[in-house]
Scaffold this motif. Structure first.
Motif: not given
Length: 94
Positions: A12, A43, A57
């Motif tokens: 992320l 995400d 992600r």
């Protein structure tokens, strides 16, 4: 050349995900892939922890590639530090 979809998962962290996406792009083009489309899938929670990450992600690449190069790309992806997981899917011709 065949058409493939490549689903990738990055951490992320914005810096790591952008570096990882750039590394994937460079690897694909160095093996002669033609990237037709890149799409952020967002995400999401991971089913299980990967490299101590519970969320990732997701990016989807649509590309044309020589099928013989997939094993070489696979080897390069395995040593890419900011790429958590990936999956190639061959698209059927209509």
């Amino acid at each position: 050349m065949r058409k493939y979809e490549l689903m990738t998962i990055f951490p992320l962290d914005e810096e790591k995900s952008s570096k990882g996406k750039e590394a994937v792009r460079n690897i694909l083009t160095s093996f002669g892939a033609e990237i037709e489309k890149e799409e952020l899938f967002g995400d999401r929670d991971l089913t299980y922890e990967v490299a101590k990450q519970k969320r990732g992600r997701f990016f989807l690449f649509t590309l044309s590639l020589n099928p013989g190069k997939i094993s070489e790309i696979d080897g390069a992806f395995k040593i890419t530090p900011d790429l958590l997981k990936y999956l190639f899917v061959k698209l059927e011709e209509k």
